[in-house]
Design a protein around this motif. Structure first.
Motif, PDB file in Angstrom:
ATOM      1  N   LYS A 162      41.668  51.931   1.030  1.00 30.38           N
ATOM      2  CA  LYS A 162      42.049  51.789  -0.372  1.00 30.38           C
ATOM      3  C   LYS A 162      41.915  53.120  -1.095  1.00 30.38           C
ATOM      4  O   LYS A 162      40.961  53.858  -0.888  1.00 30.38           O
ATOM      5  CB  LYS A 162      41.170  50.745  -1.066  1.00 30.38           C
ATOM      6  CG  LYS A 162      41.523  50.527  -2.546  1.00 30.38           C
ATOM      7  CD  LYS A 162      40.507  49.640  -3.244  1.00 30.38           C
ATOM      8  CE  LYS A 162      40.835  49.486  -4.718  1.00 30.38           C
ATOM      9  NZ  LYS A 162      40.863  50.789  -5.461  1.00 30.38           N
ATOM     10  N   GLU A 164      43.092  55.048  -5.190  1.00 28.60           N
ATOM     11  CA  GLU A 164      43.315  54.685  -6.595  1.00 28.60           C
ATOM     12  C   GLU A 164      44.761  54.304  -6.885  1.00 28.60           C
ATOM     13  O   GLU A 164      45.073  53.828  -7.977  1.00 28.60           O
ATOM     14  CB  GLU A 164      42.888  55.849  -7.506  1.00 28.60           C
ATOM     15  CG  GLU A 164      43.867  57.007  -7.624  1.00 28.60           C
ATOM     16  CD  GLU A 164      43.864  57.951  -6.429  1.00 28.60           C
ATOM     17  OE1 GLU A 164      44.530  58.988  -6.503  1.00 28.60           O
ATOM     18  OE2 GLU A 164      43.192  57.653  -5.426  1.00 28.60           O
ATOM     19  N   SER A 165      45.651  54.475  -5.881  1.00 31.09           N
ATOM     20  CA  SER A 165      47.079  54.269  -6.157  1.00 31.09           C
ATOM     21  C   SER A 165      47.776  53.314  -5.186  1.00 31.09           C
ATOM     22  O   SER A 165      49.002  53.257  -5.166  1.00 31.09           O
ATOM     23  CB  SER A 165      47.795  55.627  -6.127  1.00 31.09           C
ATOM     24  OG  SER A 165      47.675  56.238  -4.858  1.00 31.09           O
ATOM     25  N   ASN A 166      47.011  52.565  -4.386  1.00 27.54           N
ATOM     26  CA  ASN A 166      47.674  51.673  -3.435  1.00 27.54           C
ATOM     27  C   ASN A 166      47.207  50.219  -3.561  1.00 27.54           C
ATOM     28  O   ASN A 166      47.124  49.485  -2.575  1.00 27.54           O
ATOM     29  CB  ASN A 166      47.520  52.171  -1.997  1.00 27.54           C
ATOM     30  CG  ASN A 166      46.068  52.203  -1.523  1.00 27.54           C
ATOM     31  OD1 ASN A 166      45.164  51.768  -2.233  1.00 27.54           O
ATOM     32  ND2 ASN A 166      45.848  52.714  -0.326  1.00 27.54           N
ATOM     33  N   GLU A 167      46.931  49.790  -4.782  1.00 26.65           N
ATOM     34  CA  GLU A 167      46.445  48.430  -5.007  1.00 26.65           C
ATOM     35  C   GLU A 167      47.458  47.374  -4.568  1.00 26.65           C
ATOM     36  O   GLU A 167      47.078  46.292  -4.116  1.00 26.65           O
ATOM     37  CB  GLU A 167      46.067  48.235  -6.478  1.00 26.65           C
ATOM     38  CG  GLU A 167      44.830  49.016  -6.884  1.00 26.65           C
ATOM     39  CD  GLU A 167      44.382  48.710  -8.302  1.00 26.65           C
ATOM     40  OE1 GLU A 167      45.026  47.874  -8.960  1.00 26.65           O
ATOM     41  OE2 GLU A 167      43.379  49.306  -8.736  1.00 26.65           O
ATOM     42  N   SER A 168      48.762  47.656  -4.715  1.00 25.42           N
ATOM     43  CA  SER A 168      49.774  46.680  -4.300  1.00 25.42           C
ATOM     44  C   SER A 168      49.724  46.462  -2.790  1.00 25.42           C
ATOM     45  O   SER A 168      49.879  45.337  -2.309  1.00 25.42           O
ATOM     46  CB  SER A 168      51.174  47.139  -4.726  1.00 25.42           C
ATOM     47  OG  SER A 168      51.518  48.377  -4.112  1.00 25.42           O
ATOM     48  N   VAL A 170      46.998  46.903  -0.943  1.00 24.41           N
ATOM     49  CA  VAL A 170      45.744  46.191  -0.703  1.00 24.41           C
ATOM     50  C   VAL A 170      45.944  44.689  -0.900  1.00 24.41           C
ATOM     51  O   VAL A 170      45.485  43.871  -0.093  1.00 24.41           O
ATOM     52  CB  VAL A 170      44.634  46.720  -1.642  1.00 24.41           C
ATOM     53  CG1 VAL A 170      43.417  45.795  -1.601  1.00 24.41           C
ATOM     54  CG2 VAL A 170      44.220  48.137  -1.227  1.00 24.41           C
ATOM     55  N   LYS A 171      46.649  44.312  -1.967  1.00 24.11           N
ATOM     56  CA  LYS A 171      46.895  42.886  -2.240  1.00 24.11           C
ATOM     57  C   LYS A 171      47.665  42.229  -1.097  1.00 24.11           C
ATOM     58  O   LYS A 171      47.392  41.084  -0.734  1.00 24.11           O
ATOM     59  CB  LYS A 171      47.657  42.737  -3.552  1.00 24.11           C
ATOM     60  CG  LYS A 171      46.822  43.023  -4.789  1.00 24.11           C
ATOM     61  CD  LYS A 171      47.633  42.855  -6.064  1.00 24.11           C
ATOM     62  CE  LYS A 171      46.775  43.151  -7.298  1.00 24.11           C
ATOM     63  NZ  LYS A 171      47.571  43.038  -8.548  1.00 24.11           N
ATOM     64  N   VAL A 182      36.773  50.597   1.529  1.00 28.32           N
ATOM     65  CA  VAL A 182      36.702  50.962   0.116  1.00 28.32           C
ATOM     66  C   VAL A 182      35.489  51.853  -0.093  1.00 28.32           C
ATOM     67  O   VAL A 182      34.404  51.576   0.432  1.00 28.32           O
ATOM     68  CB  VAL A 182      36.579  49.710  -0.782  1.00 28.32           C
ATOM     69  CG1 VAL A 182      36.559  50.106  -2.255  1.00 28.32           C
ATOM     70  CG2 VAL A 182      37.724  48.724  -0.517  1.00 28.32           C
ATOM     71  N   LEU A 192      36.929  41.894  -4.180  1.00 27.84           N
ATOM     72  CA  LEU A 192      38.265  41.297  -4.011  1.00 27.84           C
ATOM     73  C   LEU A 192      38.204  39.981  -3.241  1.00 27.84           C
ATOM     74  O   LEU A 192      39.105  39.633  -2.487  1.00 27.84           O
ATOM     75  CB  LEU A 192      39.205  42.283  -3.300  1.00 27.84           C
ATOM     76  CG  LEU A 192      39.477  43.604  -4.028  1.00 27.84           C
ATOM     77  CD1 LEU A 192      40.361  44.512  -3.166  1.00 27.84           C
ATOM     78  CD2 LEU A 192      40.146  43.352  -5.383  1.00 27.84           C
ATOM     79  N   VAL A 231      35.183  53.321  -6.215  1.00 18.38           N
ATOM     80  CA  VAL A 231      34.996  52.120  -7.058  1.00 18.38           C
ATOM     81  C   VAL A 231      33.586  52.142  -7.622  1.00 18.38           C
ATOM     82  O   VAL A 231      32.597  52.201  -6.870  1.00 18.38           O
ATOM     83  CB  VAL A 231      35.243  50.832  -6.251  1.00 18.38           C
ATOM     84  CG1 VAL A 231      34.952  49.605  -7.099  1.00 18.38           C
ATOM     85  CG2 VAL A 231      36.684  50.802  -5.750  1.00 18.38           C
TER      86      VAL A 231
END
Length: 233
Positions: A162, A164-168, A170-171, A182, A192, A231
């Protein structure tokens, strides 16, 4: 820029690699020059936070000779890939014998400071390096999501990283059994919706339970990160 002849590709004197011995493994790691330090970007999904917090300069990585060696190895890989892969094959063969002599198993991490899709690089009998050593566990961290959609060698384990810019991304992976690493300022029990297990006791990611968050404590420059890469709890 041309590379100079390289005697050695892998190393196992990294402090975290040494932790693997108590689990019965000798772990060898390949360190290349991350991102575009060599003039070639070998971390295609590197984020700003990732670049700043990179462990490339941790420990012995601070030494100029080590940085030059990593750049040289990267140029070797880029400019003479077949020779590089043959060199890597020979070295792993020798390390496997060394591990046996120490009554240990061998494990290999090829992306110590890179994010290359090693499953795509084929050479001997049109096999990749993992397929040529089916009894050796290989493992890596990656930020390249589509690698999880490919059929990987059974002995190759990937953990998604993970940033700061790949949250989509990760989901999407939260709906699968794949593990996600993380970086935290301190480890929570859950994140999460998943259990958090420490990734600092050893580097043997292929032994981690599935569907977990691999918690890594911020180190070096990551301790002062304010990009969201680390995080904060």
């Amino acid at each position: 820029m041309n590379y100079k002849p390289q005697k050695k590709l892998l190393s196992f004197n990294n402090f975290k690699m040494q932790k693997s011995i108590k689990y019965g493994y000798l772990t060898a790691i390949l360190h290349l020059a991350p991102y575009n330090l060599s003039g070639y970007n070998i971390c295609p999904k590197a984020s700003n936070g990732c670049i700043i917090a990179c462990l490339n300069t941790a420990g012995r990585g601070q030494m100029n000779c080590v940085q030059k060696s990593r750049i040289n190895k990267t140029l070797y890989f880029i400019k003479d890939r077949q020779k590089f892969l043959e060199h890597l094959h020979k070295e792993i063969t020798n390390y496997e014998k060394l591990a046996i002599s120490k009554n240990l198993k061998l494990a290999i991490r090829l992306n110590g400071t890179s994010d290359l899709a090693w499953e795509r690089y084929r050479f001997k009998d049109y096999k990749n390096i993992m397929e040529l050593f089916p009894n050796i566990p290989f493992y890596d961290y990656t930020k390249i999501l589509n690698r999880f959609n490919e059929i990987l060698p059974k002995n190759y384990s990937l953990t998604f990283s993970k940033s700061e810019s790949n949250e989509s991304e990760v989901k999407k992976l939260l709906a699968t059994d794949n593990n996600i690493a993380v970086v935290f300022n301190k480890l929570p029990k859950k994140y999460l919706g998943r259990q958090v297990v420490t990734g600092d006791d050893s580097d043997l990611r292929f032994l981690d339970p599935k569907k977990t968050i691999i918690g890594l404590l911020a180190k070096g420059r990551a301790k002062k990160d304010n990009s969201g890469f680390t995080v904060i709890n």
